[in-house]
Write a protein that holds these residues in place. Sequence first.
Motif, PDB file in Angstrom:
ATOM      1  N   UNK A 124     -54.106  52.203 -29.611  1.00 46.93           N
ATOM      2  CA  UNK A 124     -54.035  51.046 -28.760  1.00 46.93           C
ATOM      3  C   UNK A 124     -54.719  49.971 -29.663  1.00 46.93           C
ATOM      4  N   UNK A 125     -53.969  48.569 -29.357  1.00 44.18           N
ATOM      5  CA  UNK A 125     -54.305  47.611 -29.913  1.00 44.18           C
ATOM      6  C   UNK A 125     -54.133  46.408 -28.773  1.00 44.18           C
ATOM      7  N   UNK A 126     -54.854  45.280 -29.084  1.00 44.47           N
ATOM      8  CA  UNK A 126     -54.741  44.044 -28.175  1.00 44.47           C
ATOM      9  C   UNK A 126     -54.288  42.982 -29.364  1.00 44.47           C
ATOM     10  N   UNK A 185     -45.129  42.751 -32.222  1.00 40.40           N
ATOM     11  CA  UNK A 185     -45.175  44.008 -32.728  1.00 40.40           C
ATOM     12  C   UNK A 185     -45.097  43.940 -34.213  1.00 40.40           C
ATOM     13  N   UNK A 186     -44.037  43.222 -34.819  1.00 42.57           N
ATOM     14  CA  UNK A 186     -43.996  43.054 -36.225  1.00 42.57           C
ATOM     15  C   UNK A 186     -45.217  42.611 -36.969  1.00 42.57           C
ATOM     16  N   UNK A 187     -45.778  41.550 -36.216  1.00 43.65           N
ATOM     17  CA  UNK A 187     -47.012  40.710 -36.725  1.00 43.65           C
ATOM     18  C   UNK A 187     -48.141  41.886 -36.767  1.00 43.65           C
ATOM     19  N   UNK A 188     -48.252  42.847 -35.638  1.00 39.84           N
ATOM     20  CA  UNK A 188     -49.244  43.795 -35.315  1.00 39.84           C
ATOM     21  C   UNK A 188     -49.040  44.927 -36.563  1.00 39.84           C
ATOM     22  N   UNK A 189     -47.800  45.143 -36.740  1.00 41.46           N
ATOM     23  CA  UNK A 189     -47.802  46.201 -37.974  1.00 41.46           C
ATOM     24  C   UNK A 189     -48.003  45.906 -39.125  1.00 41.46           C
ATOM     25  N   UNK A 190     -47.643  44.427 -39.388  1.00 44.69           N
ATOM     26  CA  UNK A 190     -48.104  43.972 -40.641  1.00 44.69           C
ATOM     27  C   UNK A 190     -49.541  43.871 -40.884  1.00 44.69           C
ATOM     28  N   UNK A 191     -50.227  43.488 -39.835  1.00 43.42           N
ATOM     29  CA  UNK A 191     -51.838  43.609 -39.929  1.00 43.42           C
ATOM     30  C   UNK A 191     -52.193  44.999 -40.257  1.00 43.42           C
ATOM     31  N   UNK A 192     -51.761  45.840 -39.505  1.00 41.35           N
ATOM     32  CA  UNK A 192     -52.433  47.400 -39.568  1.00 41.35           C
ATOM     33  C   UNK A 192     -51.855  47.809 -40.937  1.00 41.35           C
ATOM     34  N   UNK A 193     -50.890  47.616 -41.406  1.00 42.74           N
ATOM     35  CA  UNK A 193     -50.564  48.002 -42.799  1.00 42.74           C
ATOM     36  C   UNK A 193     -51.490  47.395 -43.907  1.00 42.74           C
ATOM     37  N   UNK A 194     -51.516  46.059 -43.800  1.00 43.76           N
ATOM     38  CA  UNK A 194     -52.153  45.163 -44.821  1.00 43.76           C
ATOM     39  C   UNK A 194     -53.660  45.404 -44.721  1.00 43.76           C
ATOM     40  N   UNK A 196     -46.199  60.838 -39.952  1.00 42.89           N
ATOM     41  CA  UNK A 196     -46.316  59.609 -39.562  1.00 42.89           C
ATOM     42  C   UNK A 196     -47.827  58.863 -39.958  1.00 42.89           C
ATOM     43  N   UNK A 197     -48.114  58.133 -39.312  1.00 39.97           N
ATOM     44  CA  UNK A 197     -49.376  57.157 -39.469  1.00 39.97           C
ATOM     45  C   UNK A 197     -50.262  57.392 -38.438  1.00 39.97           C
ATOM     46  N   UNK A 198     -49.942  58.071 -37.522  1.00 38.24           N
ATOM     47  CA  UNK A 198     -51.103  57.869 -36.211  1.00 38.24           C
ATOM     48  C   UNK A 198     -51.511  56.588 -36.218  1.00 38.24           C
ATOM     49  N   UNK A 199     -50.463  55.560 -36.116  1.00 37.99           N
ATOM     50  CA  UNK A 199     -50.634  54.269 -35.590  1.00 37.99           C
ATOM     51  C   UNK A 199     -49.477  53.568 -35.201  1.00 37.99           C
ATOM     52  N   UNK A 200     -49.595  52.284 -34.998  1.00 40.26           N
ATOM     53  CA  UNK A 200     -48.459  51.452 -34.354  1.00 40.26           C
ATOM     54  C   UNK A 200     -47.422  51.260 -35.569  1.00 40.26           C
ATOM     55  N   UNK A 201     -47.803  51.684 -36.863  1.00 39.59           N
ATOM     56  CA  UNK A 201     -46.769  51.774 -37.990  1.00 39.59           C
ATOM     57  C   UNK A 201     -45.629  52.676 -37.497  1.00 39.59           C
TER      58      UNK A 201
END
Length: 148
Positions: free
Chosen positions: A7-9, A20-29, A68-73
């Motif tokens: 989960x993410x806010x 969503x795209x911004x959150x994915x970018x942040x989680x990856x980085x 998978x990555x077990x994340x929003x990715x």
Amino acid sequence: MGASGWSYYVAYQPDLQVALDGLRRQVFETGDYWWAVPYEYGKSAADFPNRPMTEAELWADESVQESGTHSILDMSRILADGEEPGYGTIQPVIEAEAIEYLGTRKLTRSHVEAIEPLANRSWFGRCAVLHDADGNPSEIYFWGSSGD
């Protein structure tokens, strides 16, 4: 290993796909995801300096594709109204659901626990626009589960 819940806010912005795209970018980085290649439980990709430097590189590995990555990715897109949920998709909570389940049109952080069961299968997520005390959109809550 089985699926993991996540989960993410994020700050509110009207385009859910952009959020969503911004959150994915942040989680990856930040490396805040499980990387299947070293296959070490309890560690995130951030623990490995040799982790992939691009999402294309990450997803090129068959182990990552399967586990998978077990994340929003693991989620790729926001569903349009009326579109059937599927693998790797995020379905927004719509006003009718909020009214049906909680009796309100405007969800807040205090409703999060009550809406979490709406993400009721693996490799699928939900999102909800949350409102502040004045009824203004203030953040987006993403949640779901993924990974094998």
